[in-house]
Design a protein around this motif. Structure first.
Motif, PDB file in Angstrom:
ATOM      1  N   ASP A 125     -10.240  -3.665   1.415  1.00 22.03           N
ATOM      2  CA  ASP A 125     -11.240  -2.615   1.196  1.00 22.03           C
ATOM      3  C   ASP A 125     -10.561  -1.275   0.910  1.00 22.03           C
ATOM      4  OD1 ASP A 125     -13.261  -4.416   1.594  1.00 22.03           O
ATOM      5  OD2 ASP A 125     -13.689  -3.805   3.657  1.00 22.03           O
ATOM      6  N   LEU A 126      -9.494  -0.971   1.658  1.00 23.59           N
ATOM      7  CA  LEU A 126      -8.775   0.286   1.447  1.00 23.59           C
ATOM      8  C   LEU A 126      -8.174   0.329   0.048  1.00 23.59           C
ATOM      9  CD1 LEU A 126      -7.627   2.948   2.449  1.00 23.59           C
ATOM     10  CD2 LEU A 126      -5.724   1.696   3.474  1.00 23.59           C
ATOM     11  N   ALA A 127      -7.585  -0.792  -0.380  1.00 23.23           N
ATOM     12  CA  ALA A 127      -7.013  -0.838  -1.731  1.00 23.23           C
ATOM     13  C   ALA A 127      -8.097  -0.658  -2.789  1.00 23.23           C
ATOM     14  CB  ALA A 127      -6.280  -2.165  -1.926  1.00 23.23           C
ATOM     15  N   THR A 128      -9.251  -1.280  -2.583  1.00 23.30           N
ATOM     16  CA  THR A 128     -10.363  -1.140  -3.530  1.00 23.30           C
ATOM     17  C   THR A 128     -10.837   0.307  -3.604  1.00 23.30           C
ATOM     18  OG1 THR A 128     -11.100  -3.411  -3.107  1.00 23.30           O
ATOM     19  CG2 THR A 128     -12.717  -1.904  -4.062  1.00 23.30           C
ATOM     20  N   LEU A 162      -0.909  -2.103  -8.425  1.00 21.29           N
ATOM     21  CA  LEU A 162      -0.614  -2.504  -7.048  1.00 21.29           C
ATOM     22  C   LEU A 162      -1.895  -2.563  -6.216  1.00 21.29           C
ATOM     23  CD1 LEU A 162       2.640  -0.427  -6.487  1.00 21.29           C
ATOM     24  CD2 LEU A 162       2.477  -2.912  -6.579  1.00 21.29           C
ATOM     25  N   TYR A 163      -2.756  -1.565  -6.351  1.00 22.96           N
ATOM     26  CA  TYR A 163      -4.015  -1.568  -5.597  1.00 22.96           C
ATOM     27  C   TYR A 163      -4.877  -2.773  -5.992  1.00 22.96           C
ATOM     28  CZ  TYR A 163      -3.214   3.229  -3.941  1.00 22.96           C
ATOM     29  OH  TYR A 163      -2.710   4.344  -3.329  1.00 22.96           O
ATOM     30  N   GLY A 164      -4.901  -3.077  -7.283  1.00 26.43           N
ATOM     31  CA  GLY A 164      -5.692  -4.215  -7.741  1.00 26.43           C
ATOM     32  C   GLY A 164      -5.180  -5.528  -7.176  1.00 26.43           C
ATOM     33  N   ALA A 165      -3.852  -5.662  -7.093  1.00 30.23           N
ATOM     34  CA  ALA A 165      -3.269  -6.894  -6.546  1.00 30.23           C
ATOM     35  C   ALA A 165      -3.599  -7.053  -5.071  1.00 30.23           C
ATOM     36  CB  ALA A 165      -1.752  -6.873  -6.750  1.00 30.23           C
ATOM     37  N   ILE A 166      -3.566  -5.962  -4.337  1.00 31.96           N
ATOM     38  CA  ILE A 166      -3.893  -6.024  -2.903  1.00 31.96           C
ATOM     39  C   ILE A 166      -5.367  -6.370  -2.714  1.00 31.96           C
ATOM     40  CG2 ILE A 166      -4.026  -4.707  -0.754  1.00 31.96           C
ATOM     41  CD1 ILE A 166      -1.690  -2.987  -1.902  1.00 31.96           C
ATOM     42  N   LEU A 177       0.835  -1.206   0.000  1.00 32.79           N
ATOM     43  CA  LEU A 177       0.000   0.000   0.000  1.00 32.79           C
ATOM     44  C   LEU A 177       0.870   1.256   0.000  1.00 32.79           C
ATOM     45  CD1 LEU A 177      -2.829  -0.974   2.518  1.00 32.79           C
ATOM     46  CD2 LEU A 177      -3.147  -0.325   0.124  1.00 32.79           C
ATOM     47  N   LEU A 178       1.955   1.207   0.760  1.00 31.72           N
ATOM     48  CA  LEU A 178       2.860   2.348   0.805  1.00 31.72           C
ATOM     49  C   LEU A 178       3.490   2.575  -0.573  1.00 31.72           C
ATOM     50  CD1 LEU A 178       5.267   3.184   3.687  1.00 31.72           C
ATOM     51  CD2 LEU A 178       6.110   3.266   1.351  1.00 31.72           C
ATOM     52  N   GLU A 179       3.925   1.484  -1.208  1.00 33.53           N
ATOM     53  CA  GLU A 179       4.516   1.594  -2.550  1.00 33.53           C
ATOM     54  C   GLU A 179       3.500   2.143  -3.549  1.00 33.53           C
ATOM     55  OE1 GLU A 179       6.865  -1.176  -5.863  1.00 33.53           O
ATOM     56  OE2 GLU A 179       5.647  -2.114  -4.281  1.00 33.53           O
ATOM     57  N   ALA A 180       2.261   1.662  -3.471  1.00 31.59           N
ATOM     58  CA  ALA A 180       1.224   2.142  -4.382  1.00 31.59           C
ATOM     59  C   ALA A 180       0.933   3.619  -4.154  1.00 31.59           C
ATOM     60  CB  ALA A 180      -0.046   1.323  -4.194  1.00 31.59           C
ATOM     61  N   GLY A 181       0.897   4.035  -2.889  1.00 28.15           N
ATOM     62  CA  GLY A 181       0.642   5.435  -2.580  1.00 28.15           C
ATOM     63  C   GLY A 181       1.743   6.345  -3.096  1.00 28.15           C
ATOM     64  N   ILE A 182       2.985   5.883  -2.981  1.00 26.86           N
ATOM     65  CA  ILE A 182       4.108   6.674  -3.492  1.00 26.86           C
ATOM     66  C   ILE A 182       4.026   6.785  -5.015  1.00 26.86           C
ATOM     67  CG2 ILE A 182       6.616   6.700  -3.791  1.00 26.86           C
ATOM     68  CD1 ILE A 182       6.834   5.479  -0.988  1.00 26.86           C
TER      69      ILE A 182
END
Length: 269
Positions: free
Chosen positions: A152-155, A136-140, A118-123
């Motif tokens: 849920d947060l990633a979605t 990355l969000y989709g994978a999570i 999540l941190l990597e995706a946010g960056i």
């Protein structure tokens, strides 16, 4: 009634009783000897096998305890690294944060791996790499080993990132489970779902949902005020406590004034 004759002084009777007693003792001794022989034979035949099983069992238990200790130590070390990565991000050092987090994105521990991802995706999102962030969000979101709140947060972040290119019905389908009062991400998810309803022309569904956001005390004041206004425009009354609304408006006004003063001070410097 006839009395049984007393044979306690009968020599023949005493001899018979003594003989029966000797036979009984002899049979018991023979039985004990047989049992001891059987145990000795079993010990010779199966003793090594039983010993091997015990040794292997103890070795296995010892190995498991050692492995468990190693895993615990590894998880602790990775948690420390994740904390350091978050500290770098809070200090506005995204590259340093990513350097710390990147090795953790493949951790065997979901409690470390998923926050690092999540941190990597946010960056990536913050740096304008929407394609990488979405991947990355989709994978999570699809990771069944991840905790449901993380998925849920990633979605939610994925829908926020792609909202402009998504169909309203797709937004609703992805976020409707979260757009329920009491859910951890209700305010943000409900706002997106309500906006999708508006795009579908379903103001009869959007208005009540905006009203629910306005009533949700866990939502930010700015979001609640915006939701209240939109609900009112759609003919849905979202005001339950006038005093609370007035206090909220005053807080928002004070926050805006503080932000303007800070901006003016920074401009003056």
């Amino acid at each position: 009634m006839a009395l049984r004759p007393d044979r306690s002084n009968d020599p023949a009777a005493r001899k018979v009783a003594l003989e029966e007693a000797r036979q009984d003792v002899f049979l018991r001794e023979v039985d004990d000897a047989v049992r001891q022989d059987q145990m000795a034979i079993a010990a010779r035949r199966y003793g090594k096998i039983a010993l091997a099983v015990i040794v292997l069992g103890l070795a296995g238990l010892g190995g498991y305890l050692f492995w468990q200790s190693q895993q615990h130590a590894k998880a602790e070390a990775e948690t420390v690294e994740l904390t350091l990565a978050m500290d770098r991000l809070e200090a506005n050092q995204p590259e340093a944060a990513l350097e710390k987090a990147k090795p953790l994105t493949s951790s065997q521990f979901a409690g470390v791996r998923v926050p690092a991802q999540l941190l990597e995706a946010g960056i990536a999102q913050g740096q304008g790499d929407a394609v990488k962030a979405a991947k990355l969000y989709g994978a999570i979101a699809a990771d069944e080993d991840a905790a449901q709140p993380m998925r849920d947060l990633a979605t939610l972040r994925l829908v926020l990132l792609q909202y402009d290119t998504m169909k309203p019905e797709d937004v609703i389908a992805r976020l409707k489970p979260m757009a329920e009062p009491g859910h951890a991400f209700f305010p943000a998810a409900a706002e997106l779902v309500a906006m999708a309803y508006v795009e579908q022309g379903k103001e009869n569904l959007a208005g009540p949902l905006f009203a629910e956001i306005a009533r949700d005390k866990t939502a930010p004041d700015g979001m609640r005020a915006r939701a209240r206004q939109i609900a009112g425009l759609m003919g849905t009354d979202a005001i339950d406590d006038v005093k609370e609304v007035v206090e909220q408006i005053e807080r928002n006004s004070a926050a805006r004034q503080a932000a303007m003063q800070q901006a003016a001070q920074q401009a003056g410097q």
